[in-house]
Design a protein around this motif. Structure first.
Motif, mmCIF file in Angstrom:
data_model
loop_
_atom_site.group_PDB
_atom_site.id
_atom_site.type_symbol
_atom_site.label_atom_id
_atom_site.label_comp_id
_atom_site.label_asym_id
_atom_site.label_seq_id
_atom_site.Cartn_x
_atom_site.Cartn_y
_atom_site.Cartn_z
ATOM 1 N N ILE A 46 -47.542 -11.030 -0.248
ATOM 2 C CA ILE A 46 -47.564 -12.399 0.271
ATOM 3 C C ILE A 46 -47.782 -13.386 -0.875
ATOM 4 N N ILE A 47 -47.083 -14.509 -0.817
ATOM 5 C CA ILE A 47 -47.302 -15.584 -1.775
ATOM 6 C C ILE A 47 -48.253 -16.602 -1.149
ATOM 7 N N ALA A 48 -49.299 -16.931 -1.887
ATOM 8 C CA ALA A 48 -50.249 -17.952 -1.443
ATOM 9 C C ALA A 48 -49.711 -19.301 -1.898
ATOM 10 N N ASP A 51 -51.887 -22.133 -3.345
ATOM 11 C CA ASP A 51 -52.615 -21.871 -4.592
ATOM 12 C C ASP A 51 -51.739 -22.245 -5.790
ATOM 13 N N PRO A 52 -52.084 -23.306 -6.513
ATOM 14 C CA PRO A 52 -51.278 -23.723 -7.662
ATOM 15 C C PRO A 52 -51.116 -22.630 -8.717
ATOM 16 N N ASP A 53 -52.152 -21.803 -8.906
ATOM 17 C CA ASP A 53 -52.056 -20.710 -9.878
ATOM 18 C C ASP A 53 -51.001 -19.687 -9.454
ATOM 19 N N GLU A 54 -50.950 -19.416 -8.159
ATOM 20 C CA GLU A 54 -49.952 -18.475 -7.639
ATOM 21 C C GLU A 54 -48.541 -19.024 -7.844
ATOM 22 N N LEU A 55 -48.351 -20.302 -7.578
ATOM 23 C CA LEU A 55 -47.025 -20.909 -7.756
ATOM 24 C C LEU A 55 -46.626 -20.918 -9.226
ATOM 25 N N GLU A 80 -41.028 -25.476 -4.546
ATOM 26 C CA GLU A 80 -41.457 -26.308 -3.419
ATOM 27 C C GLU A 80 -40.393 -26.336 -2.324
ATOM 28 N N GLN A 81 -39.127 -26.405 -2.721
ATOM 29 C CA GLN A 81 -38.034 -26.412 -1.742
ATOM 30 C C GLN A 81 -37.955 -25.081 -0.995
ATOM 31 N N ALA A 82 -38.110 -23.978 -1.705
ATOM 32 C CA ALA A 82 -38.075 -22.657 -1.059
ATOM 33 C C ALA A 82 -39.215 -22.528 -0.047
ATOM 34 N N ILE A 83 -40.386 -23.015 -0.414
ATOM 35 C CA ILE A 83 -41.539 -22.967 0.498
ATOM 36 C C ILE A 83 -41.293 -23.852 1.706
ATOM 37 N N GLU A 84 -40.712 -25.003 1.486
ATOM 38 C CA GLU A 84 -40.364 -25.912 2.586
ATOM 39 C C GLU A 84 -39.355 -25.246 3.528
ATOM 40 N N THR A 85 -38.354 -24.601 2.963
ATOM 41 C CA THR A 85 -37.335 -23.912 3.763
ATOM 42 C C THR A 85 -37.968 -22.807 4.603
ATOM 43 N N TYR A 86 -38.883 -22.064 3.998
ATOM 44 C CA TYR A 86 -39.557 -20.967 4.686
ATOM 45 C C TYR A 86 -40.496 -21.484 5.765
ATOM 46 N N SER A 89 -46.184 -24.345 6.926
ATOM 47 C CA SER A 89 -47.315 -23.985 7.779
ATOM 48 C C SER A 89 -47.468 -22.479 7.971
ATOM 49 N N ASP A 90 -46.456 -21.713 7.617
ATOM 50 C CA ASP A 90 -46.522 -20.257 7.773
ATOM 51 C C ASP A 90 -47.379 -19.668 6.651
ATOM 52 N N ARG A 91 -48.470 -19.027 7.024
ATOM 53 C CA ARG A 91 -49.385 -18.461 6.020
ATOM 54 C C ARG A 91 -48.798 -17.243 5.317
ATOM 55 N N ASN A 92 -47.997 -16.477 6.012
ATOM 56 C CA ASN A 92 -47.462 -15.234 5.449
ATOM 57 C C ASN A 92 -46.054 -15.436 4.895
ATOM 58 N N LYS A 93 -45.998 -15.879 3.671
ATOM 59 C CA LYS A 93 -44.708 -16.069 3.003
ATOM 60 C C LYS A 93 -44.458 -14.827 2.165
ATOM 61 N N TYR A 94 -43.531 -14.015 2.634
ATOM 62 C CA TYR A 94 -43.257 -12.771 1.929
ATOM 63 C C TYR A 94 -42.647 -13.051 0.558
ATOM 64 N N ARG A 95 -43.215 -12.422 -0.461
ATOM 65 C CA ARG A 95 -42.772 -12.599 -1.840
ATOM 66 C C ARG A 95 -41.272 -12.343 -1.977
ATOM 67 N N ALA A 96 -40.787 -11.238 -1.435
ATOM 68 C CA ALA A 96 -39.372 -10.899 -1.570
ATOM 69 C C ALA A 96 -38.488 -11.950 -0.902
#
Length: 113
Positions: A46-48, A51-55, A80-86, A89-96
């Motif tokens: 999961i990608i947090a 968390d700025p460090d994770e990004l 940021e765009q990929a996270i927006e697309t995903y 608000s979804d906490r579980n953003k799969y890394r892959a």
């Protein structure tokens, strides 16, 4: 099917349901394999996104190191765009799945040819 195949199916479903797109399964498979053992760890899978460090790790380790892109504000904007697309608000953003979205969004499919 093996565990990796099960995870690829899970990531494909997340891309369909959360992003409203049909994934290129060959590319998703290659991106997932490229994630290595991280996909088997509940925490690393999961990608947090809050968390700025994770990004920053996504940018440095995946976009710059793995895909060979040049660091800059455009890579931060792409993440940021990929996270927006995903879905922010979804906490579980799969890394892959996020990596797949970045590859598609940045036109870097050739990195997995």
């Amino acid at each position: 099917m093996g565990k990796r195949d099960d995870l690829i199916v899970k990531y494909a479903e997340a891309i369909r349901s959360k992003c409203g797109m049909e994934p290129d399964m060959d590319l998703l498979t290659k991106v997932t394999i490229g994630c290595g053992p991280a996909i088997y760890s509940d925490d690393a899978e999961i990608i947090a996104a809050s968390d700025p460090d994770e990004l920053e790790r996504v940018k440095k380790s995946f976009l710059v190191k793995k895909l060979g892109m040049t660091d800059g504000p455009d890579l931060t904007a792409a993440i940021e765009q990929a996270i927006e697309t995903y879905g922010k608000s979804d906490r579980n953003k799969y890394r892959a799945a996020i990596y797949y979205l970045l590859v598609k969004q940045l036109g870097m499919e050739k990195a997995y040819a």
